[in-house]
Motif scaffolding. Structure first.
Motif, PDB file in Angstrom:
ATOM      1  N   ASP A 105       9.601  -1.146  -9.389  1.00  0.00           N
ATOM      2  CA  ASP A 105       9.308  -2.393  -9.081  1.00  0.00           C
ATOM      3  C   ASP A 105       8.181  -2.599  -7.944  1.00  0.00           C
ATOM      4  O   ASP A 105       7.409  -3.217  -8.113  1.00  0.00           O
ATOM      5  CB  ASP A 105      10.842  -3.150  -8.626  1.00  0.00           C
ATOM      6  N   VAL A 106       8.501  -1.701  -6.881  1.00  0.00           N
ATOM      7  CA  VAL A 106       7.442  -1.647  -5.937  1.00  0.00           C
ATOM      8  C   VAL A 106       7.194  -0.252  -5.488  1.00  0.00           C
ATOM      9  O   VAL A 106       7.814   0.354  -5.399  1.00  0.00           O
ATOM     10  CB  VAL A 106       8.047  -2.443  -4.806  1.00  0.00           C
ATOM     11  N   VAL A 111      12.161   1.256  -5.836  1.00  0.00           N
ATOM     12  CA  VAL A 111      10.829   1.558  -4.954  1.00  0.00           C
ATOM     13  C   VAL A 111      10.628   2.845  -4.689  1.00  0.00           C
ATOM     14  O   VAL A 111      11.554   3.806  -4.670  1.00  0.00           O
ATOM     15  CB  VAL A 111      11.202   0.695  -3.513  1.00  0.00           C
ATOM     16  N   ALA A 128      13.589  -0.859   4.829  1.00  0.00           N
ATOM     17  CA  ALA A 128      14.561  -0.998   3.786  1.00  0.00           C
ATOM     18  C   ALA A 128      15.870  -1.280   3.893  1.00  0.00           C
ATOM     19  O   ALA A 128      16.606  -2.187   3.314  1.00  0.00           O
ATOM     20  CB  ALA A 128      14.012   0.004   2.687  1.00  0.00           C
ATOM     21  N   HIS A 144       2.725  -3.576  -6.897  1.00  0.00           N
ATOM     22  CA  HIS A 144       3.566  -4.068  -7.888  1.00  0.00           C
ATOM     23  C   HIS A 144       3.002  -4.263  -9.313  1.00  0.00           C
ATOM     24  O   HIS A 144       1.700  -4.541  -9.113  1.00  0.00           O
ATOM     25  CB  HIS A 144       4.524  -5.220  -7.343  1.00  0.00           C
ATOM     26  N   VAL A 175      12.026  -9.165  -6.176  1.00  0.00           N
ATOM     27  CA  VAL A 175      10.936  -8.242  -5.752  1.00  0.00           C
ATOM     28  C   VAL A 175       9.957  -9.437  -4.862  1.00  0.00           C
ATOM     29  O   VAL A 175       9.317  -8.608  -3.849  1.00  0.00           O
ATOM     30  CB  VAL A 175      10.053  -8.069  -7.054  1.00  0.00           C
ATOM     31  N   LEU A 218      16.626  -2.832  -7.226  1.00  0.00           N
ATOM     32  CA  LEU A 218      15.360  -2.679  -6.936  1.00  0.00           C
ATOM     33  C   LEU A 218      14.974  -1.060  -6.845  1.00  0.00           C
ATOM     34  O   LEU A 218      15.615  -0.555  -6.417  1.00  0.00           O
ATOM     35  CB  LEU A 218      14.960  -3.293  -5.384  1.00  0.00           C
ATOM     36  N   LEU A 268      15.716   4.321  -3.841  1.00  0.00           N
ATOM     37  CA  LEU A 268      14.417   4.693  -3.091  1.00  0.00           C
ATOM     38  C   LEU A 268      14.142   6.029  -3.659  1.00  0.00           C
ATOM     39  O   LEU A 268      14.637   6.861  -3.014  1.00  0.00           O
ATOM     40  CB  LEU A 268      14.607   4.565  -1.690  1.00  0.00           C
ATOM     41  N   VAL A 309       0.704  -1.758  -0.689  1.00  0.00           N
ATOM     42  CA  VAL A 309       2.104  -1.984  -1.299  1.00  0.00           C
ATOM     43  C   VAL A 309       1.574  -2.631  -2.543  1.00  0.00           C
ATOM     44  O   VAL A 309       0.824  -3.367  -2.678  1.00  0.00           O
ATOM     45  CB  VAL A 309       3.113  -2.776  -0.631  1.00  0.00           C
TER      46      VAL A 309
END
Length: 298
Positions: A140-141, A96, A111, A271, A281, A94, A125, A269
């Motif tokens: 992804d986010v 982010v 997280a 995506h 996700v 992921l 991250l 938030v």
């Protein structure tokens, strides 16, 4: 050519940023990885990546194929896990992103707990005070502060943050406390540049918005530098509330002109518009959204 394997190799190379880094991630010889990417490009009849002195650049065709490959491989993995009775486990990477101070204060603790619950998830991250492109950076986010410009993104509101004007008690004792926004023009300011959602020197009066800036005494390009300069009594700063909450609470900085403050900024938030959304996700969003809302409400 095993196309699923070729897709996996391409994803590893793109996410790692170079052929050599992709080879290390895959624990495979560089020559093998390079050949598989070249074979895939030959099969498709297009260039997917370009080798540059800085590493690797993904072509427009490559970005579209990478997105499709990621979706296909995730769906394949989910189907295999469901068939084997392992549908509850999440696997994979992921990516982010969030602003630095907000990410460290609010997102990172949440997280980390998610990773404890999902040991097969690898989280990247990226905490940066600029907005990364979700498509170009394979994010992804993202957590975004401020009004969203990209209407293609799917956004979920988790709270708001205030725009704050403040200074140290030492500075205010020497220069006086501004009571009206117009008085800022006679004060020293710390100009902060480089943050994608840097608060404007804007105020509200009788329903109308207007802007007044102090004359800048110091220009910096990081939030922390601006805060340290304000603590040293150099001048007045404009920041977001979460960035100086501790200093306001302790009295090291004093908020100014609160009755003229503009509307708070939304925190979302976001995506991409993937349909269906990858399981990892969706589960990550289900985990962080209610927790971020609770944190910000507190």
């Amino acid at each position: 050519m095993d196309r699923f394997e070729a897709m996996s190799v391409l994803l590893a190379v793109v996410e790692a940023g170079s052929l050599s880094a992709g080879a290390r991630r895959l624990h495979a010889p560089l020559a093998t990885v390079s050949r598989k990417v070249a074979d895939l490009e030959k099969h498709l009849g297009v260039r997917l990546v370009l080798r540059t002195r800085r590493g690797l650049a993904v072509t427009e065709e490559g970005r579209a194929f990478v997105a499709a490959s990621r979706r296909i491989l995730e769906e394949l993995d989910a189907a295999e896990r469901q068939a084997s009775g392992d549908s509850g486990a999440l696997r994979g990477g992921l990516h982010v992103t969030a602003p630095i101070a907000f990410g460290e204060r609010h997102l990172l603790p949440i997280a980390l707990e998610f990773l404890k619950e999902q040991p097969d998830i690898n989280l990247r991250l990226s905490l940066v005070d600029r907005q990364l492109s979700l498509a170009d950076e394979h994010v992804d986010v993202a957590l975004r502060i401020g009004h969203l410009a990209d209407s293609a993104l799917i956004a979920t509101r988790v709270g708001t943050v205030r725009r704050v004007i403040c200074a140290s008690p030492d500075y205010l004792a020497r220069r006086g406390v501004p009571r009206q926004p117009d008085e800022l023009a006679q004060h020293d300011g710390i100009s902060f540049q480089g943050f994608a959602t840097a608060p404007e020197w804007r105020y509200r009066r009788d329903g109308a918005a207007f802007a007044v800036e102090p004359r800048y005494k110091l220009a910096v390009n990081t939030t922390e530098a601006a805060i340290q300069a304000a603590l040293a009594g150099i001048g007045i700063i404009r920041v977001l509330s979460y960035q100086i909450s501790d200093q306001l609470r302790s009295g090291a900085l004093q908020e100014l002109l609160t009755e003229f403050a503009p509307e708070p900024l939304p925190v979302n938030v976001v995506h991409g518009p993937a349909d269906p959304l990858p399981l990892k996700v969706r589960c990550f969003l289900d985990w962080i959204v209610p927790r971020l809302r609770a944190q910000m409400a507190g």
